[in-house]
Design a protein around this motif. Structure first.
Motif, PDB file in Angstrom:
ATOM      1  N   ALA A 182       1.985  13.008  -1.291  1.00 16.93           N
ATOM      2  CA  ALA A 182       1.042  13.029  -2.097  1.00 16.93           C
ATOM      3  C   ALA A 182       0.183  11.765  -1.992  1.00 16.93           C
ATOM      4  N   CYS A 183       0.709  10.591  -1.881  1.00 11.41           N
ATOM      5  CA  CYS A 183      -0.133   9.263  -1.597  1.00 11.41           C
ATOM      6  C   CYS A 183      -0.918   9.481  -0.301  1.00 11.41           C
ATOM      7  N   GLY A 184      -0.379  10.200   0.637  1.00 15.66           N
ATOM      8  CA  GLY A 184      -1.025  10.168   2.170  1.00 15.66           C
ATOM      9  C   GLY A 184      -2.134  11.178   1.973  1.00 15.66           C
ATOM     10  N   ILE A 185      -1.952  12.039   1.258  1.00 15.99           N
ATOM     11  CA  ILE A 185      -3.263  12.993   0.952  1.00 15.99           C
ATOM     12  C   ILE A 185      -4.238  12.396   0.141  1.00 15.99           C
ATOM     13  N   THR A 186      -3.849  11.618  -0.870  1.00 18.42           N
ATOM     14  CA  THR A 186      -4.896  10.960  -1.785  1.00 18.42           C
ATOM     15  C   THR A 186      -5.378   9.839  -0.870  1.00 18.42           C
ATOM     16  N   ILE A 187      -4.805   9.108  -0.224  1.00 13.56           N
ATOM     17  CA  ILE A 187      -5.472   7.988   0.759  1.00 13.56           C
ATOM     18  C   ILE A 187      -6.540   8.888   1.521  1.00 13.56           C
ATOM     19  N   ALA A 188      -6.087   9.970   2.227  1.00 14.74           N
ATOM     20  CA  ALA A 188      -7.005  10.484   3.295  1.00 14.74           C
ATOM     21  C   ALA A 188      -8.259  11.058   2.360  1.00 14.74           C
ATOM     22  N   LEU A 189      -8.074  11.629   1.298  1.00 16.98           N
ATOM     23  CA  LEU A 189      -9.126  12.119   0.675  1.00 16.98           C
ATOM     24  C   LEU A 189     -10.109  11.002   0.110  1.00 16.98           C
ATOM     25  N   ILE A 190      -9.562   9.833  -0.528  1.00 19.18           N
ATOM     26  CA  ILE A 190     -10.317   8.685  -1.022  1.00 19.18           C
ATOM     27  C   ILE A 190     -11.114   8.052   0.281  1.00 19.18           C
ATOM     28  N   SER A 191     -10.324   8.058   1.501  1.00 21.00           N
ATOM     29  CA  SER A 191     -10.804   7.467   2.710  1.00 21.00           C
ATOM     30  C   SER A 191     -12.210   8.228   3.114  1.00 21.00           C
ATOM     31  N   GLY A 192     -11.921   9.523   3.019  1.00 21.47           N
ATOM     32  CA  GLY A 192     -12.941  10.501   3.668  1.00 21.47           C
ATOM     33  C   GLY A 192     -14.172  10.326   2.723  1.00 21.47           C
ATOM     34  N   GLN A 193     -13.961  10.029   1.426  1.00 21.15           N
ATOM     35  CA  GLN A 193     -15.329   9.951   0.584  1.00 21.15           C
ATOM     36  C   GLN A 193     -15.784   8.962   0.821  1.00 21.15           C
ATOM     37  N   MET A 194     -15.235   7.771   1.179  1.00 20.89           N
ATOM     38  CA  MET A 194     -15.843   6.457   1.208  1.00 20.89           C
ATOM     39  C   MET A 194     -16.623   6.815   2.522  1.00 20.89           C
ATOM     40  N   ILE A 198      -9.530   4.369  10.076  1.00 18.34           N
ATOM     41  CA  ILE A 198      -7.992   4.049  10.212  1.00 18.34           C
ATOM     42  C   ILE A 198      -7.086   4.412   8.970  1.00 18.34           C
ATOM     43  N   CYS A 199      -7.900   4.285   7.640  1.00 17.25           N
ATOM     44  CA  CYS A 199      -7.220   4.565   6.565  1.00 17.25           C
ATOM     45  C   CYS A 199      -6.938   6.031   6.495  1.00 17.25           C
ATOM     46  N   LEU A 200      -8.078   7.017   6.933  1.00 16.89           N
ATOM     47  CA  LEU A 200      -7.883   8.364   6.722  1.00 16.89           C
ATOM     48  C   LEU A 200      -7.070   8.758   7.590  1.00 16.89           C
ATOM     49  N   LEU A 201      -6.902   8.315   8.867  1.00 22.68           N
ATOM     50  CA  LEU A 201      -5.771   8.789   9.579  1.00 22.68           C
ATOM     51  C   LEU A 201      -4.506   8.341   9.459  1.00 22.68           C
ATOM     52  N   CYS A 202      -4.312   7.109   8.727  1.00 21.28           N
ATOM     53  CA  CYS A 202      -2.783   6.999   8.118  1.00 21.28           C
ATOM     54  C   CYS A 202      -2.532   7.883   6.980  1.00 21.28           C
ATOM     55  N   GLY A 203      -3.343   8.123   5.964  1.00 19.58           N
ATOM     56  CA  GLY A 203      -3.288   8.935   4.923  1.00 19.58           C
ATOM     57  C   GLY A 203      -2.793  10.385   5.617  1.00 19.58           C
ATOM     58  N   LEU A 204      -3.742  10.800   6.756  1.00 23.02           N
ATOM     59  CA  LEU A 204      -3.092  12.242   7.175  1.00 23.02           C
ATOM     60  C   LEU A 204      -1.836  12.226   7.886  1.00 23.02           C
ATOM     61  N   MET A 205      -1.360  11.013   8.508  1.00 22.11           N
ATOM     62  CA  MET A 205      -0.156  11.195   9.256  1.00 22.11           C
ATOM     63  C   MET A 205       0.807  11.074   8.351  1.00 22.11           C
ATOM     64  N   MET A 206       0.605  10.551   7.154  1.00 18.15           N
ATOM     65  CA  MET A 206       2.167  10.130   5.929  1.00 18.15           C
ATOM     66  C   MET A 206       2.767  11.735   5.874  1.00 18.15           C
ATOM     67  N   PRO A 207       2.234  12.846   5.435  1.00 20.94           N
ATOM     68  CA  PRO A 207       2.957  14.098   5.286  1.00 20.94           C
ATOM     69  C   PRO A 207       3.839  14.573   6.497  1.00 20.94           C
ATOM     70  N   PHE A 208       3.426  14.124   7.636  1.00 22.73           N
ATOM     71  CA  PHE A 208       4.230  14.336   8.772  1.00 22.73           C
ATOM     72  C   PHE A 208       5.340  13.510   9.141  1.00 22.73           C
ATOM     73  N   LEU A 209       5.220  12.296   8.525  1.00 24.32           N
ATOM     74  CA  LEU A 209       6.555  11.422   8.822  1.00 24.32           C
ATOM     75  C   LEU A 209       7.393  11.378   7.543  1.00 24.32           C
ATOM     76  N   GLU A 210       7.315  12.009   6.578  1.00 21.77           N
ATOM     77  CA  GLU A 210       7.932  12.140   5.558  1.00 21.77           C
ATOM     78  C   GLU A 210       9.504  11.722   5.593  1.00 21.77           C
TER      79      GLU A 210
END
Length: 195
Positions: A64-76, A136-148
């Motif tokens: 959930a945090c990873g998806i949130t980070i990806a969405l925030i970074s994408g909007q930035m 980098i923030c976007l990619l880190c966020g996108l990777m998190m669900p796969f590294l659960e």
């Protein structure tokens, strides 16, 4: 959030203020609205710091945090001034008790960041380098669900995002440069080991 000399502790203060008197839950949307009044970078600090707290042990919390980070970074990256999160994330509830425990545990880290981060090398926080940080923030966020299922990986990525988010929040380009360099060296070392 107004600009102060303690921007990271301010994120924790805002969280504690929202939790005051609650015995049940805090919705993600409430926290994001409160933090995002002045800075989307401040909103990015919250989920990334949460990943290096005891909250990261909750099942699916890292995802959930990873998806949130990806969405925030994408909007930035898109230059948006107002944050949007889908309902399934914005309505996600955090236990008030667990969140208060996490903010208490992060106080020392926040105080250290507020002491160490200063306005340095601010040109590194403008495009094109700023875009690299956001990607980098976007990619880190996108990777998190796969590294659960891999222990500590989401906390490591959360720490990277937290350092980059705080560098954007405080205007410290030096910390951003050091973080990106260490991340590149770490990834290079992993790639070398796999070869």
């Amino acid at each position: 959030m107004t600009e102060t000399s303690h921007p990271v502790e301010d994120v924790l203060d805002k969280t504690d203020a929202l939790l005051e008197g609650r015995k049940d839950y805090l919705e993600v949307a409430e926290l994001m609205d409160e933090l995002g009044v002045k800075s989307i970078a401040a909103v990015l600090v919250a989920p990334s710091l949460a990943l290096v707290s005891p909250l990261s042990g909750i099942p699916l919390f890292s995802s959930a945090c990873g998806i949130t980070i990806a969405l925030i970074s994408g909007q930035m990256l898109m230059g948006r001034k107002h944050l949007w999160l889908p309902d399934f994330l914005s309505r996600r509830a955090l236990s008030a008790k667990a969140t208060q425990k996490a903010t208490r545990g992060l106080r020392r880290v926040a105080a250290w960041m507020d002491r160490k981060f200063k306005k340095r090398f601010q040109s590194l926080l403008t495009p094109p380098f700023l875009r690299v940080i956001q990607v980098i923030c976007l990619l880190c966020g996108l990777m998190m669900p796969f590294l659960e299922l891999l222990p500590f990986t989401s906390s490591i990525l959360g720490a990277v995002v937290a350092l980059l988010a705080v560098s954007m929040l405080t205007g410290d380009g030096l910390i951003a440069l050091v973080t990106v360099t260490l991340l590149a060296l770490g990834l290079g070392g992993v790639a070398f080991q796999l070869m």
